[in-house]
Design an enzyme around this catalytic site. Structure first.
Site, PDB file in Angstrom:
ATOM      1  N   SER A 162       0.827  -1.197   0.000  1.00  0.00           N
ATOM      2  CA  SER A 162       0.000   0.000   0.000  1.00  0.00           C
ATOM      3  C   SER A 162       0.865   1.253   0.000  1.00  0.00           C
ATOM      4  O   SER A 162       1.628   1.482  -0.922  1.00  0.00           O
ATOM      5  CB  SER A 162      -0.961  -0.047   1.195  1.00  0.00           C
ATOM      6  OG  SER A 162      -1.985   0.902   1.060  1.00  0.00           O
ATOM      7  N   ASP A 262     -10.192  -4.260  -4.557  1.00  0.00           N
ATOM      8  CA  ASP A 262      -9.465  -3.157  -3.947  1.00  0.00           C
ATOM      9  C   ASP A 262      -9.539  -1.948  -4.866  1.00  0.00           C
ATOM     10  O   ASP A 262      -9.296  -2.058  -6.077  1.00  0.00           O
ATOM     11  CB  ASP A 262      -8.004  -3.569  -3.723  1.00  0.00           C
ATOM     12  CG  ASP A 262      -7.141  -2.482  -3.108  1.00  0.00           C
ATOM     13  OD1 ASP A 262      -7.693  -1.470  -2.632  1.00  0.00           O
ATOM     14  OD2 ASP A 262      -5.911  -2.650  -3.092  1.00  0.00           O
ATOM     15  N   HIS A 292      -7.974  -5.347   0.041  1.00  0.00           N
ATOM     16  CA  HIS A 292      -6.782  -4.579   0.368  1.00  0.00           C
ATOM     17  C   HIS A 292      -6.219  -5.038   1.714  1.00  0.00           C
ATOM     18  O   HIS A 292      -6.959  -5.291   2.656  1.00  0.00           O
ATOM     19  CB  HIS A 292      -7.146  -3.094   0.450  1.00  0.00           C
ATOM     20  CG  HIS A 292      -5.972  -2.200   0.672  1.00  0.00           C
ATOM     21  ND1 HIS A 292      -5.194  -1.730  -0.362  1.00  0.00           N
ATOM     22  CD2 HIS A 292      -5.429  -1.693   1.813  1.00  0.00           C
ATOM     23  CE1 HIS A 292      -4.230  -0.964   0.121  1.00  0.00           C
ATOM     24  NE2 HIS A 292      -4.351  -0.929   1.439  1.00  0.00           N
TER      25      HIS A 292
END
Length: 334
Positions: A162, A262, A292
């Site tokens: 991320s 996601d 995610h």
């Protein structure tokens, strides 16, 4: 499931939406409550009991502050090299303690040493503080490989999830721009690589399809971005939004792994295609049914196991995509 963003079609059917809503995080105001989130994460984190599994060290920043790093050792060290890990959390939450279990899993499943970086967090330390810390540790490891077991630059792999994947991509871009030696590879897990996550203006279908009601929301990403880079005019610069880089040549060989459900999926895959178009050997994989943040899941998780299948084979040199993935069709790709 219908194709996300298809005209007049919901991104998922009602039953699927109901099931996925069970995994949605409660909506909080990240700008007001980020400290509460940090405390909750730390309360749930687990420190390893075996003192031989990890080693805490520090790298001194250019201004004299210490950057904590934690080395994790696999139960059986079977492979050379180091995985230099930058944790996720929107540049605002997460640290080496909350990612300890994740890094132990990474070390055990890959058979490699993992070095986790406790970079400074926004909003107390906005851009470029966290990136500078990641750069400092990376350059230190490249210049003094004995600090992590004697790994040559080619045997050092940047890994991030991320926001951590954003930092890994930015580190590689900055090193290349300055003509500095780069690590041999990078693994970008569901990376955030561009600034616009408003469903009304984003060029990516996945933002509209999965930007509400799931593990990560579009509004949360926008809050994180605002805390990380408070100046809206600078959010489209390449070290904040790597997909905006004009020059993507000379990057380390790359694995991009996205999660099907996601909002960051399409931009991550677009970045992989952009790297490939610029001549960087790049492998792009999508984990079906995954949300995610899957890298923090328990080892028995199917999504985690599938992701590590891709990661391990990539580390072994396999650059072939396991299947073709459909590109976005709205002109968003470079």
């Amino acid at each position: 499931m219908t194709r996300p963003g298809s005209p007049g079609q919901p991104p998922v059917n009602r039953l699927t939406s109901a099931v996925l809503s069970l995994f949605a995080a409660p909506r909080i105001d990240m700008r007001a409550d980020y400290e509460k989130v940090r405390r909750a994460q730390r309360a749930l984190s687990r420190t390893p009991r075996d003192p031989y599994r990890f080693l805490d060290q520090a790298v001194r920043g250019e201004d004299g502050h210490e950057i904590p790093v934690r080395l994790f050792f696999p139960r059986t060290l079977t492979k050379p090299g180091v995985l230099l890990f930058f944790h996720g959390g929107g540049w605002v939450t997460g640290d080496i303690d909350t990612y300890t279990s994740t890094c132990l899993t990474m070390a055990d499943l890959t058979g490699r040493i993992v070095c986790s970086v406790d970079y400074r967090l926004a909003p107390e330390h906005p851009y470029p503080a966290g990136l500078q810390d990641c750069l400092r540790v990376t350059e230190t490891l490249l210049e003094r490989p004995y600090l992590a077991g004697g790994a040559d630059p080619e045997d050092i792999t940047l890994v991030g999830d991320s926001a951590g994947a954003n930092l890994a991509a930015a580190v590689s871009l900055d090193l290349h721009r300055r003509g500095v030696t780069l690590p041999g590879a990078q693994v970008l897990l569901y990376p955030v690589v561009q600034w616009d996550h408003d469903p009304r203006t984003s060029p990516y279908d996945s933002v509209r399809a999965y930007g509400t009601g799931l593990r990560l929301t579009a509004l949360e990403v926008r809050d994180y971005m605002a805390m990380y880079q408070p100046d809206p005019a600078l959010r489209a610069t390449e070290l904040v939004s790597p997909l905006a880089a004009e020059d993507l040549t000379g990057q380390p060989r790359t694995l991009v792994v996205t999660a099907e459900l996601d909002l960051l999926r399409d931009e991550g895959e677009a970045y992989g295609r952009a790297l490939r178009a610029a001549g960087t050997p790049t492998r792009i994989e999508r984990v079906d049914g995954a949300l995610h943040g899957f890298i923090i899941l328990p080892r028995f998780s199917r999504a985690l196991a599938r992701a590590y299948d891709h990661i391990i084979s990539f580390l072994e040199g396999d650059m072939a995509d396991s299947r073709p993935l459909e590109a976005t069709t709205d002109g968003a790709d470079r």
